[in-house]
Design a protein around this motif. Structure first.
Motif, mmCIF file in Angstrom:
data_model
loop_
_atom_site.group_PDB
_atom_site.id
_atom_site.type_symbol
_atom_site.label_atom_id
_atom_site.label_comp_id
_atom_site.label_asym_id
_atom_site.label_seq_id
_atom_site.Cartn_x
_atom_site.Cartn_y
_atom_site.Cartn_z
ATOM 1 N N GLN A 152 0.832 -1.216 0.000
ATOM 2 C CA GLN A 152 0.000 0.000 0.000
ATOM 3 C C GLN A 152 0.867 1.266 0.000
ATOM 4 O OE1 GLN A 152 -3.186 0.032 2.885
ATOM 5 N NE2 GLN A 152 -3.664 -2.114 2.566
ATOM 6 N N ASN A 153 1.856 1.247 -0.876
ATOM 7 C CA ASN A 153 2.793 2.366 -0.954
ATOM 8 C C ASN A 153 2.612 3.102 -2.284
ATOM 9 O OD1 ASN A 153 4.892 4.087 -0.341
ATOM 10 N ND2 ASN A 153 6.470 2.702 -1.134
ATOM 11 N N PRO A 154 1.897 4.232 -2.288
ATOM 12 C CA PRO A 154 1.629 4.940 -3.542
ATOM 13 C C PRO A 154 2.897 5.570 -4.122
ATOM 14 C CG PRO A 154 0.903 6.254 -1.690
ATOM 15 C CD PRO A 154 1.310 4.921 -1.132
ATOM 16 N N PRO A 155 2.992 5.650 -5.446
ATOM 17 C CA PRO A 155 4.171 6.268 -6.067
ATOM 18 C C PRO A 155 4.108 7.783 -5.951
ATOM 19 C CG PRO A 155 2.568 5.725 -7.751
ATOM 20 C CD PRO A 155 2.029 5.173 -6.455
ATOM 21 N N SER A 156 5.265 8.410 -6.074
ATOM 22 C CA SER A 156 5.292 9.875 -6.123
ATOM 23 C C SER A 156 5.124 10.326 -7.571
ATOM 24 C CB SER A 156 6.618 10.399 -5.555
ATOM 25 O OG SER A 156 7.719 9.848 -6.249
ATOM 26 N N TRP A 157 4.845 11.602 -7.751
ATOM 27 C CA TRP A 157 4.604 12.153 -9.088
ATOM 28 C C TRP A 157 5.884 12.138 -9.916
ATOM 29 C CZ3 TRP A 157 0.694 13.079 -12.149
ATOM 30 C CH2 TRP A 157 0.844 13.940 -13.242
ATOM 31 N N SER A 158 5.755 11.824 -11.214
ATOM 32 C CA SER A 158 6.909 11.799 -12.113
ATOM 33 C C SER A 158 6.573 12.541 -13.401
ATOM 34 C CB SER A 158 7.324 10.361 -12.439
ATOM 35 O OG SER A 158 8.341 10.347 -13.412
ATOM 36 N N THR A 159 7.091 13.751 -13.535
ATOM 37 C CA THR A 159 6.848 14.538 -14.747
ATOM 38 C C THR A 159 7.468 13.863 -15.968
ATOM 39 O OG1 THR A 159 6.806 16.595 -13.472
ATOM 40 C CG2 THR A 159 7.178 16.782 -15.853
ATOM 41 N N ALA A 160 8.692 13.342 -15.808
ATOM 42 C CA ALA A 160 9.366 12.665 -16.921
ATOM 43 C C ALA A 160 8.572 11.444 -17.363
ATOM 44 C CB ALA A 160 10.773 12.255 -16.506
ATOM 45 N N GLY A 161 8.020 10.711 -16.393
ATOM 46 C CA GLY A 161 7.217 9.542 -16.716
ATOM 47 C C GLY A 161 5.970 9.904 -17.495
ATOM 48 N N ILE A 162 5.307 10.979 -17.080
ATOM 49 C CA ILE A 162 4.097 11.429 -17.777
ATOM 50 C C ILE A 162 4.426 11.848 -19.210
ATOM 51 C CG2 ILE A 162 2.311 13.215 -17.854
ATOM 52 C CD1 ILE A 162 1.784 11.140 -15.728
ATOM 53 N N ILE A 163 5.529 12.555 -19.392
ATOM 54 C CA ILE A 163 5.906 13.039 -20.726
ATOM 55 C C ILE A 163 6.169 11.884 -21.687
ATOM 56 C CG2 ILE A 163 7.719 14.228 -22.037
ATOM 57 C CD1 ILE A 163 7.975 16.161 -19.661
ATOM 58 N N ILE A 164 6.948 10.872 -21.241
ATOM 59 C CA ILE A 164 7.258 9.754 -22.136
ATOM 60 C C ILE A 164 6.014 8.932 -22.437
ATOM 61 C CG2 ILE A 164 7.922 8.094 -20.344
ATOM 62 C CD1 ILE A 164 9.631 8.586 -23.782
ATOM 63 N N LEU A 165 5.095 8.849 -21.482
ATOM 64 C CA LEU A 165 3.841 8.141 -21.718
ATOM 65 C C LEU A 165 3.005 8.840 -22.783
ATOM 66 C CD1 LEU A 165 2.902 7.297 -18.024
ATOM 67 C CD2 LEU A 165 3.311 5.602 -19.821
ATOM 68 N N VAL A 166 2.915 10.150 -22.693
ATOM 69 C CA VAL A 166 2.126 10.926 -23.670
ATOM 70 C C VAL A 166 2.742 10.819 -25.069
ATOM 71 C CG1 VAL A 166 1.398 13.247 -24.342
ATOM 72 C CG2 VAL A 166 1.193 12.516 -21.952
ATOM 73 N N ILE A 167 4.068 10.899 -25.151
ATOM 74 C CA ILE A 167 4.744 10.754 -26.449
ATOM 75 C C ILE A 167 4.457 9.378 -27.043
ATOM 76 C CG2 ILE A 167 6.993 10.597 -27.596
ATOM 77 C CD1 ILE A 167 8.024 12.685 -25.598
ATOM 78 N N SER A 168 4.459 8.368 -26.195
ATOM 79 C CA SER A 168 4.205 7.005 -26.663
ATOM 80 C C SER A 168 2.781 6.818 -27.177
ATOM 81 C CB SER A 168 4.484 6.002 -25.540
ATOM 82 O OG SER A 168 5.856 5.967 -25.238
ATOM 83 N N LEU A 169 1.848 7.602 -26.653
ATOM 84 C CA LEU A 169 0.474 7.542 -27.163
ATOM 85 C C LEU A 169 0.397 7.981 -28.618
ATOM 86 C CD1 LEU A 169 -1.660 8.953 -24.190
ATOM 87 C CD2 LEU A 169 -1.442 6.576 -24.942
ATOM 88 N N VAL A 170 1.384 8.748 -29.053
ATOM 89 C CA VAL A 170 1.439 9.203 -30.446
ATOM 90 C C VAL A 170 2.271 8.237 -31.300
ATOM 91 C CG1 VAL A 170 2.183 11.057 -31.997
ATOM 92 C CG2 VAL A 170 1.205 11.613 -29.750
ATOM 93 N N VAL A 171 3.420 7.809 -30.772
ATOM 94 C CA VAL A 171 4.364 6.994 -31.548
ATOM 95 C C VAL A 171 3.861 5.566 -31.760
ATOM 96 C CG1 VAL A 171 6.683 5.986 -31.568
ATOM 97 C CG2 VAL A 171 6.352 8.360 -30.829
ATOM 98 N N ASN A 172 3.355 4.928 -30.722
ATOM 99 C CA ASN A 172 2.978 3.517 -30.831
ATOM 100 C C ASN A 172 1.877 3.218 -31.849
ATOM 101 O OD1 ASN A 172 4.854 2.235 -29.153
ATOM 102 N ND2 ASN A 172 3.711 2.783 -27.317
ATOM 103 N N PRO A 173 0.815 4.033 -31.944
ATOM 104 C CA PRO A 173 -0.178 3.747 -32.990
ATOM 105 C C PRO A 173 0.411 3.794 -34.403
ATOM 106 C CG PRO A 173 -1.097 5.239 -31.358
ATOM 107 C CD PRO A 173 0.359 5.120 -31.048
ATOM 108 N N ILE A 174 1.394 4.651 -34.623
ATOM 109 C CA ILE A 174 2.050 4.720 -35.943
ATOM 110 C C ILE A 174 2.820 3.428 -36.209
ATOM 111 C CG2 ILE A 174 3.794 5.932 -37.322
ATOM 112 C CD1 ILE A 174 3.068 8.479 -35.721
#
Length: 211
Positions: free
Chosen positions: A108-130
């Motif tokens: 029950q240990n929640p993760p801390s916020w990761s701006t870098a993680g969010i950015i790479i995830l959003v980029i992948s939402l564009v790259v992977n469908p291509i």
């Protein structure tokens, strides 16, 4: 003059090169961000990207072999190995995600916020469908089960990207501590199904081991 099949083989091989380059970036960013923030979903997603690199590299090897004029038996051997690598990749990722997600739920240990993680995830939402579109397209053009299986592997990564991003946002804005490991765990049933299909397709390929 270059025939149509060779043309598609070269294009498919180029797609795999782009896949390897991008997924290597994913691995580096997501694992660093995941371990710093303590996110099971980000770490699992990063390890899935490691498997993607292995899978894409093996598929590049199979395509390259045909382009370089390997005979039918050698090409079949590479096809079989590629499908088994893809199947094994799904199994390894599923096992790790299951273990890590359950561990995080128990702790029950929640993760801390990761701006870098969010950015790479959003980029992948564009790259992977291509990548998915091109892999599936050339898989159909070449009647390649392993290319189509690899496109499904990338779809798993896309699905997981959406789940991980949703989980991190839920932890951040809704204070749902359990959302991160649950988001990671959602990928397991689909990954196991696709891994089994790749394994079955690999079993159907026969070749002369002496060639």
């Amino acid at each position: 003059m270059e025939n149509q099949r060779e043309k598609y083989l070269k294009k498919a091989r180029k797609v795999q090169v782009y896949n390897i380059i991008y997924d290597t970036i994913e691995v580096i960013v997501s694992l660093i961000a995941g371990f710093i923030s303590g996110s099971a979903a980000l770490i699992g997603w990063g390890l899935d990207s490691v498997i993607e690199v292995v899978s894409a590299s093996t598929l590049w090897w199979r395509l390259h072999g045909e382009i370089k004029g390997k005979d039918d038996e050698q090409v079949k051997k590479r096809e079989k190995i590629t499908l088994y690598v893809i199947a094994t990749s799904f199994l390894i990722v599923s096992a790790f995600i299951t273990y890590d997600s359950i561990s995080k739920l128990i702790a029950q240990n929640p993760p801390s916020w990761s701006t870098a993680g969010i950015i790479i995830l959003v980029i992948s939402l564009v790259v992977n469908p291509i990548l998915i579109w091109y892999k599936h397209r050339y898989g159909k053009k070449l009647d390649s089960k392993e290319l189509i299986a690899d496109s499904k592997d990338t779809f798993v990564c896309l699905y997981q990207t959406i789940a991980v991003l949703g989980g991190l946002l839920a932890v951040r804005y809704l204070d749902w501590w359990w959302a991160d490991p649950v988001a990671a765990f959602l990928i397991v049933p689909y990954a196991l199904k696709e891994g089994w299909e790749a394994f079955q397709n690999g079993r159907k390929i026969s070749y002369d081991p002496n060639k």
